[in-house]
Design an enzyme around this catalytic site. Sequence first.
Site, mmCIF file in Angstrom:
data_model
loop_
_atom_site.group_PDB
_atom_site.id
_atom_site.type_symbol
_atom_site.label_atom_id
_atom_site.label_comp_id
_atom_site.label_asym_id
_atom_site.label_seq_id
_atom_site.Cartn_x
_atom_site.Cartn_y
_atom_site.Cartn_z
ATOM 1 N N LYS A 1 0.892 -1.161 0.000
ATOM 2 C CA LYS A 1 0.000 0.000 0.000
ATOM 3 C C LYS A 1 0.929 1.209 0.000
ATOM 4 O O LYS A 1 1.634 1.471 0.980
ATOM 5 C CB LYS A 1 -0.882 -0.044 1.250
ATOM 6 C CG LYS A 1 -1.602 1.250 1.595
ATOM 7 C CD LYS A 1 -2.838 1.504 0.751
ATOM 8 C CE LYS A 1 -3.753 2.506 1.450
ATOM 9 N NZ LYS A 1 -3.065 3.732 1.893
ATOM 10 N N ARG B 1 2.897 6.421 15.417
ATOM 11 C CA ARG B 1 2.430 5.551 16.480
ATOM 12 C C ARG B 1 0.943 5.242 16.316
ATOM 13 O O ARG B 1 0.534 4.089 16.447
ATOM 14 C CB ARG B 1 2.680 6.270 17.803
ATOM 15 C CG ARG B 1 2.449 5.461 19.029
ATOM 16 C CD ARG B 1 3.245 6.110 20.133
ATOM 17 N NE ARG B 1 2.908 5.650 21.451
ATOM 18 C CZ ARG B 1 3.559 6.050 22.550
ATOM 19 N NH1 ARG B 1 4.560 6.921 22.449
ATOM 20 N NH2 ARG B 1 3.228 5.598 23.736
ATOM 21 N N GLU C 1 7.368 12.308 20.740
ATOM 22 C CA GLU C 1 8.234 12.529 19.589
ATOM 23 C C GLU C 1 7.788 13.778 18.834
ATOM 24 O O GLU C 1 6.595 13.972 18.599
ATOM 25 C CB GLU C 1 8.171 11.310 18.655
ATOM 26 C CG GLU C 1 9.133 11.405 17.478
ATOM 27 C CD GLU C 1 9.026 10.228 16.508
ATOM 28 O OE1 GLU C 1 9.988 9.962 15.805
ATOM 29 O OE2 GLU C 1 7.955 9.585 16.467
ATOM 30 N N GLY D 1 5.926 4.178 10.284
ATOM 31 C CA GLY D 1 5.152 5.413 10.298
ATOM 32 C C GLY D 1 4.824 5.838 11.711
ATOM 33 O O GLY D 1 5.603 5.611 12.634
ATOM 34 N N CYS E 1 13.838 8.294 11.771
ATOM 35 C CA CYS E 1 13.364 7.535 12.936
ATOM 36 C C CYS E 1 14.381 7.598 14.065
ATOM 37 O O CYS E 1 14.029 7.480 15.227
ATOM 38 C CB CYS E 1 13.161 6.070 12.577
ATOM 39 S SG CYS E 1 12.348 5.814 11.002
ATOM 40 N N GLU F 1 7.166 -0.069 12.896
ATOM 41 C CA GLU F 1 8.249 0.755 13.436
ATOM 42 C C GLU F 1 7.654 2.139 13.583
ATOM 43 O O GLU F 1 7.235 2.737 12.593
ATOM 44 C CB GLU F 1 9.425 0.689 12.471
ATOM 45 C CG GLU F 1 10.721 1.176 13.073
ATOM 46 C CD GLU F 1 11.017 2.573 12.622
ATOM 47 O OE1 GLU F 1 10.556 3.507 13.315
ATOM 48 O OE2 GLU F 1 11.674 2.722 11.583
ATOM 49 N N GLY G 1 -0.868 5.305 13.566
ATOM 50 C CA GLY G 1 -1.062 4.448 12.406
ATOM 51 C C GLY G 1 -0.664 3.011 12.695
ATOM 52 O O GLY G 1 -1.383 2.071 12.335
ATOM 53 N N GLY G 2 0.461 2.841 13.356
ATOM 54 C CA GLY G 2 0.925 1.491 13.683
ATOM 55 C C GLY G 2 -0.024 0.780 14.624
ATOM 56 O O GLY G 2 -0.329 -0.407 14.449
#
Lengths: 525, 525
Positions: free
Chosen positions: B184, B243, B393, B241, B302, B265, B245-246
């Site tokens: 995607k 936090r 972050e 991506g 990252c 990640e 989204g994960g």
Amino acid sequence: MTLTGKMLIGQQAITGSREAIRAIDPATDKPLEPAYPGGSCEHVEQACALAWAAFDSYRETPLTARAEFLEAIADEIEALGDELVERAMAETGLPRPRIQAERGRTCQQLRTFARTVRAGEWLDVRVDTALPERQPLPRPDLRQRQVPLGPVAVFGASNFPLAFSVAGGDTASALAAGCPVIVKAHGAHPGTSELVGRAVGRAVEKCGLPEGVFSLLFGSGREAGIALVSDPRIKAVGFTGSRSGGIALCKAALARPEPIPVYAEMSSINPVLLFPAALQARGEALAQGFVASLTQGAGQFCTNPGLVIARQGPALDRFITAAADLVQRSPAQTMLTPGIFNAYEAGVSSLAEHAHAQVAAAGLRGEDPNQCQAHLFVTRARDFLTDHTLQAEMFGAASLIVQCADDDEIRQVIEHLEGQLTATLHLDDADLENARALVPTLERKAGRLLVNGWPTGVEVCDAMVHGGPFPATSDPRTTSVGTAAILRFLRPVCYQDFPDTLLPAALKHSNPLQLRRLLDGQREA
Amino acid sequence: MTLTGKMLIGQQAITGSREAIRAIDPATDKPLEPAYPGGSCEHVEQACALAWAAFDSYRETPLTARAEFLEAIADEIEALGDELVERAMAETGLPRPRIQAERGRTCQQLRTFARTVRAGEWLDVRVDTALPERQPLPRPDLRQRQVPLGPVAVFGASNFPLAFSVAGGDTASALAAGCPVIVKAHGAHPGTSELVGRAVGRAVEKCGLPEGVFSLLFGSGREAGIALVSDPRIKAVGFTGSRSGGIALCKAALARPEPIPVYAEMSSINPVLLFPAALQARGEALAQGFVASLTQGAGQFCTNPGLVIARQGPALDRFITAAADLVQRSPAQTMLTPGIFNAYEAGVSSLAEHAHAQVAAAGLRGEDPNQCQAHLFVTRARDFLTDHTLQAEMFGAASLIVQCADDDEIRQVIEHLEGQLTATLHLDDADLENARALVPTLERKAGRLLVNGWPTGVEVCDAMVHGGPFPATSDPRTTSVGTAAILRFLRPVCYQDFPDTLLPAALKHSNPLQLRRLLDGQREA
């Protein structure tokens, strides 16, 4: 040695403050002394605090010291002598030879992990040395090893009171990895658990390890178990038991602020495929092997052959007749607990009343309580394919034969299966091409594939896989039996440009542990 | 080559039927042609059907053929020439040298995985040969290898349009493991994604592989992404991506009837510890290195050093002064997307208004849109310890210096940290014992520990760990950079008493792949 009914929180014997559990002799339905009051959240807190305090020290024990600790546990379990065997027999209804064999397996398992710890391959040491002249950018010195995840919660299984309980495979592999362990004992065998837990505690003391390396908790409800899995200091969970129990633990682990891995071994019906030539040539021998595997230990194995798949016809009919005859003559056997017996009876009754399953045979009824009456059922592939309830595990000596009209139906039935611990193929030379076409599908479905054997009997060795896709387990990437089980409790850490004095022994430039490292892309000899 | 705005479902170029995404040149805020209509659930269904159909064949490709496929992808990406570089520059605002270097890294990564595939160590072959005479029970022949999990869904990252996107680390490692991949694409760089996706498609065709080995989908909302993760044929997910989204992907993966692993990640502030002797001896040099690492690529890494921890005093004051001076002179840089720019601005504003954080310096403002203004903040350990929002972050060139009163506060601050990708120590000889005391805690917190370097710059090699405890990733047991990333997409299968003809090549008795097996407990030379 007298049983005390106490938990073990580090080296302290502590009486719980919650509702007590009490073992029941399933052969008589009589409760056994003593009572085991359950642990509270405060007890969980104490055990976790000790485990956390022990972690940084325990995880850096020299490999030799850690291996000796595992061997000391085995020695202490053997030193319990017959008291352990008799208590385990009373709490489980399992016969003496089985308990003795399981004790042997448990101690061998601990010693096998000791050998694995010493060999150190699980550290998976990888070194990429510095390339200061590289263009356009230099490469730093990079070194990777595996470190333990942290304290592990282990939930003992009902059906292996020794080999998958307090000092069983989960505990042995977690301790081998360098993780302190907190065991929540299974309520069916608290006395066995206390004896083994105290043996582990003595090994901790004799090896001079921090007391928090091991604790043993009791508890009747889910309070202590959920508190344990939810504690932020617990970093992984090992569990063997029911699908609902495993899923509940997974949910609790994932609801944490920091989710953690749960290794739950849950539910499997272990399909057995009988190929035409084999079925034609030796149907009766297959029936004998099948019923022996099915009824062994009252069928209370994770790898019990609960499903048989074959092409319909005279050869399968002869197999069914022979198997039915053997099942009918199977003596009843005491099941592990009244709860397991009741669930088995309910499952068998439900299938007996199913519109699309027929009872092919029922074994002898028992007079005593909690007697497993073996059962054999038959259904057709077209019904199996349309009714998912026919895949439900019946924990005990019951199996379902699926008659398939043709090879395509066999393929469909296999593709329709949920994840499994094992899949078995019985074949002769003439069946090989037939089998070859199905192996890729079976590989996707199960963790272990067997040819011309029976799935019960799980060897503790390097190559074993006792695992498989969901719902056989919650994590198909691992095994809970065999030396690869240690890998469940590890994570990699990379050290970049560390001065040698700060590097752990496994990564020092002189390679003092003499490990075969992956050094600049090449495996050392 | 003309961009088409089409997805790639197997070898078919297909126009989506949902709302279109359109790349924006962040340096001008102008939209770029063409539009990329999004994929629907039906498109996801088609891609999954093709991937599933390809799986059994692709996963048994000879190691050489699979390695050549990875190399062919690298060749095809290089053959895209400057069109790829210019499109990636336009879509990301990243300068030409960075994109060229990233292309080199992406191709090197593919070729590194090709070498890893050929070497075959990842198959982790374990053989325990039969012991037919063993008492009390014989041992069967048991052989274990690793097999791929199944089709993998990959979600491209915004900040590495090549190295962590369509043919980036997740895709390369999944393909290396034998898993078909459905990508995607990230909405920020659809043109770059189309170019690379078509390169992969050409490699599939040239290598004669089944077309379902690779598909590329677009989509503006969460419809296609969630449909992809929810499809029963998808067996694992790779994501880089945010936090949120994960975590959304993790939830979708766990809500499935069959939960699957998600390798996300997500979020890391990459603490940097400055020890007293190093700070005293070379505070200005440290400030230079720090600000260079902080501002590189507008801080959109990252592993950007978002947190500095040191003992308060004149040496730290000098470091802060020097770093502030450098930050003030830092030119503004174009950020990847307006969304990322807005989130950065919001994070920086929020911290600037925080009662317990002070702005030490702000960089030069830019005239153009989406310009990252570097920021340096200072707080005290006692405030950091009591306010969790100070750990949030700020994706971009912003960092927070935590001033600690003494060594105990430093220890507390480290213990208080969430999981991290990296932790960095700057030390001189006089700091070694100080550092030694903190390394065990840092090992528990981060996947990679560095001495006297900077965390930006992640080498693709065997020893790299780009991973770490939650929330740095969703699974601390793995890495998403380096050859060990292949292990994420594998599971073990054991073959018991298989006739040689049915065994896969890796396990045959003659060892035709010449693997170094673990044979009866011994590693082969």
